[in-house]
Enzyme design. Structure first.
Site, PDB file in Angstrom:
ATOM      1  N   ASN A  73       0.847  -1.186   0.000  1.00 45.58           N
ATOM      2  CA  ASN A  73       0.000   0.000   0.000  1.00 45.58           C
ATOM      3  C   ASN A  73       0.893   1.252   0.000  1.00 45.58           C
ATOM      4  O   ASN A  73       1.685   1.446   0.929  1.00 45.58           O
ATOM      5  CB  ASN A  73      -0.898  -0.034   1.242  1.00 45.58           C
ATOM      6  N   HIS A 113       0.944   6.339   1.591  1.00 52.03           N
ATOM      7  CA  HIS A 113       1.703   7.331   2.359  1.00 52.03           C
ATOM      8  C   HIS A 113       2.818   7.996   1.566  1.00 52.03           C
ATOM      9  O   HIS A 113       3.382   8.995   2.025  1.00 52.03           O
ATOM     10  CB  HIS A 113       2.172   6.740   3.685  1.00 52.03           C
ATOM     11  N   ARG A 116       2.911  18.994   0.914  1.00 49.82           N
ATOM     12  CA  ARG A 116       3.437  20.226   0.322  1.00 49.82           C
ATOM     13  C   ARG A 116       2.750  20.592  -0.989  1.00 49.82           C
ATOM     14  O   ARG A 116       3.151  21.551  -1.650  1.00 49.82           O
ATOM     15  CB  ARG A 116       4.948  20.078   0.085  1.00 49.82           C
ATOM     16  N   HIS A 118      -5.665   3.376  -1.573  1.00 50.65           N
ATOM     17  CA  HIS A 118      -6.998   3.695  -1.073  1.00 50.65           C
ATOM     18  C   HIS A 118      -7.355   5.089  -1.596  1.00 50.65           C
ATOM     19  O   HIS A 118      -6.732   6.075  -1.191  1.00 50.65           O
ATOM     20  CB  HIS A 118      -6.970   3.676   0.461  1.00 50.65           C
ATOM     21  N   ARG A 146      -9.583   7.819  -1.213  1.00 49.75           N
ATOM     22  CA  ARG A 146     -10.571   8.264  -0.223  1.00 49.75           C
ATOM     23  C   ARG A 146     -11.473   9.349  -0.783  1.00 49.75           C
ATOM     24  O   ARG A 146     -11.049  10.114  -1.646  1.00 49.75           O
ATOM     25  CB  ARG A 146      -9.848   8.823   1.014  1.00 49.75           C
ATOM     26  N   ARG A 166      -7.353  12.699   0.544  1.00 50.83           N
ATOM     27  CA  ARG A 166      -6.261  13.242   1.380  1.00 50.83           C
ATOM     28  C   ARG A 166      -4.880  12.773   0.942  1.00 50.83           C
ATOM     29  O   ARG A 166      -3.886  13.416   1.249  1.00 50.83           O
ATOM     30  CB  ARG A 166      -6.496  12.912   2.854  1.00 50.83           C
ATOM     31  N   GLU A 212      -8.568   0.053  -2.853  1.00 51.16           N
ATOM     32  CA  GLU A 212      -9.401   0.075  -1.641  1.00 51.16           C
ATOM     33  C   GLU A 212     -10.334   1.253  -1.771  1.00 51.16           C
ATOM     34  O   GLU A 212      -9.889   2.356  -2.096  1.00 51.16           O
ATOM     35  CB  GLU A 212      -8.538   0.328  -0.407  1.00 51.16           C
ATOM     36  N   THR A 226      -8.281   3.552   8.406  1.00 54.69           N
ATOM     37  CA  THR A 226      -9.509   2.756   8.433  1.00 54.69           C
ATOM     38  C   THR A 226      -9.743   2.188   9.837  1.00 54.69           C
ATOM     39  O   THR A 226      -8.862   1.579  10.423  1.00 54.69           O
ATOM     40  CB  THR A 226      -9.389   1.597   7.419  1.00 54.69           C
ATOM     41  N   GLU A 243     -10.379  -9.704   3.174  1.00 56.14           N
ATOM     42  CA  GLU A 243      -9.133  -9.282   3.816  1.00 56.14           C
ATOM     43  C   GLU A 243      -9.456  -9.145   5.296  1.00 56.14           C
ATOM     44  O   GLU A 243     -10.297  -8.325   5.687  1.00 56.14           O
ATOM     45  CB  GLU A 243      -8.639  -7.948   3.244  1.00 56.14           C
ATOM     46  N   HIS A 253      -3.548  -4.526   7.755  1.00 54.98           N
ATOM     47  CA  HIS A 253      -3.694  -3.394   8.672  1.00 54.98           C
ATOM     48  C   HIS A 253      -2.771  -3.529   9.873  1.00 54.98           C
ATOM     49  O   HIS A 253      -2.912  -4.438  10.676  1.00 54.98           O
ATOM     50  CB  HIS A 253      -5.130  -3.184   9.144  1.00 54.98           C
ATOM     51  N   GLY A 258       1.373  -1.442   4.254  1.00 49.86           N
ATOM     52  CA  GLY A 258       1.741  -0.114   3.789  1.00 49.86           C
ATOM     53  C   GLY A 258       2.690   0.616   4.705  1.00 49.86           C
ATOM     54  O   GLY A 258       3.880   0.774   4.419  1.00 49.86           O
TER      55      GLY A 258
HETATM   56  N1  PXP Z   1      -5.760  -2.959   4.442  1.00 53.27           N
HETATM   57  C1  PXP Z   1      -6.693  -1.994   4.577  1.00 53.27           C
HETATM   58  C2  PXP Z   1      -8.105  -2.328   4.279  1.00 53.27           C
HETATM   59  C3  PXP Z   1      -6.338  -0.692   4.971  1.00 53.27           C
HETATM   60  O1  PXP Z   1      -7.278   0.261   5.083  1.00 53.27           O
HETATM   61  C4  PXP Z   1      -4.977  -0.403   5.192  1.00 53.27           C
HETATM   62  C5  PXP Z   1      -4.570   0.987   5.575  1.00 53.27           C
HETATM   63  O2  PXP Z   1      -4.761   1.851   4.522  1.00 53.27           O
HETATM   64  C6  PXP Z   1      -4.044  -1.438   5.028  1.00 53.27           C
HETATM   65  C7  PXP Z   1      -4.467  -2.709   4.681  1.00 53.27           C
HETATM   66  C8  PXP Z   1      -2.586  -1.214   5.231  1.00 53.27           C
HETATM   67  O3  PXP Z   1      -2.366  -0.946   6.576  1.00 53.27           O
HETATM   68  P1  PXP Z   1      -0.937  -0.443   7.043  1.00 53.27           P
HETATM   69  O4  PXP Z   1      -0.668   0.834   6.327  1.00 53.27           O
HETATM   70  O5  PXP Z   1      -1.093  -0.288   8.516  1.00 53.27           O
HETATM   71  O6  PXP Z   1       0.041  -1.518   6.660  1.00 53.27           O
END
Ligand code: PXP
Length: 236
Positions: free
Chosen positions: A6, A9, A17, A42, A44, A48, A69, A100, A150, A187, A209
């Site tokens: 993921n 970030h 910025r 993701h 959103r 963001r 996502e 999430t 998941e 997650h 991620g």
């Molecule tokens: N799976 C889902 C459904 C998520 O919402 C996220 C966070 O965006 C992740 C996995 C990845 O989580 P992490 O960034 O904590 O590894």
């Protein structure tokens, strides 16, 4: 075993910025060169981090597995139909949340998710659902036609005493596999807490991620990805 990284970030840093860099598309190339099987983003509602243009660029770059996502909204259905990711993972989305919070509660879903999912499927998209490790949620995911689930590992990754959480995840994963659902997990997973999860053979995919993008600051993203892959392979 699928590792989908993921890269939200990377976009978080760029948006801080409002610049052009770091570019998630660039990150995706590095992630794939590091050996990951696919890319997760993701998109959103509040945009963001990841933007629609990122998703479109990623679709051109990621030929393996692009996982979008998203919340089950009409806007997202339209975008998914246009971009056609390989798969969509439906997640809950609450305004103002940092990340999430919990899996999608299928027992309280305010809409006909089965119908929503068939719209996505008609565009050739595999559809999975992010749910808590709970038997009733699992059964409902199956009933409404999810291709995979998941399992939300957040409670496990935050728990002081992890044994009960691991047992809960293992039970849910077994139940899902018995019904032929593909099981992924995600997650809060990092380089250490992934180890007990790797002992659950029913889990065949990971969405990771934050830990990888954070480590990438110090060792580079290719290296951060390949270190995670070594850990996953080592447990096989
Ligand atoms: N799976 C889902 C459904 C998520 O919402 C996220 C966070 O965006 C992740 C996995 C990845 O989580 P992490 O960034 O904590 O590894």
């Amino acid at each position: 075993m699928i590792l989908s990284v993921n890269i939200d970030h990377v976009a978080t840093v760029r948006q801080a910025r409002q610049e052009d860099v770091p570019d998630p598309a660039h990150a995706a190339v590095e992630v794939l060169l590091g050996g990951a099987d696919g890319i997760t983003v993701h998109l959103r509602g509040d945009r963001r981090h990841i933007q629609e243009r990122d998703l479109k660029a990623l679709r051109l770059i990621v030929k393996t597995d692009l996982n979008l996502e998203m919340a089950a909204t009409e806007e997202m259905a339209r975008i998914a139909a246009e971009v056609k990711p390989d798969r969509v993972t439906l997640v809950p989305e609450a305004p103002g949340e940092v990340t999430t919070q919990g899996g999608l509660d299928l027992l309280k879903a305010p809409q006909d998710l089965a119908q929503y999912m068939s719209g996505l499927k008609s565009n050739g998209i595999r559809v999975g659902i992010f749910i808590d490790p709970d038997m009733d949620q699992m059964k409902e995911a199956l009933r409404i036609g999810a291709a995979y689930v998941e399992i939300n590992t957040n409670a496990y990754t935050k728990a002081k005493f992890v044994r009960d959480e691991i047992i809960r995840i293992a039970r849910a994963a077994k139940a899902a596999r018995r019904e032929r659902l593909t099981v992924h997990a995600g997650h809060g997973i990092d380089y250490k807490n992934i180890l007990p999860l790797l002992n659950i053979p029913e889990i065949t995919g990971y969405s990771i991620g934050y830990a990888i993008v954070s480590r990438a600051l110090f060792v580079g993203i290719r290296q951060a990805v390949s270190e995670m892959i070594e850990i996953i392979k080592g447990a096989r």
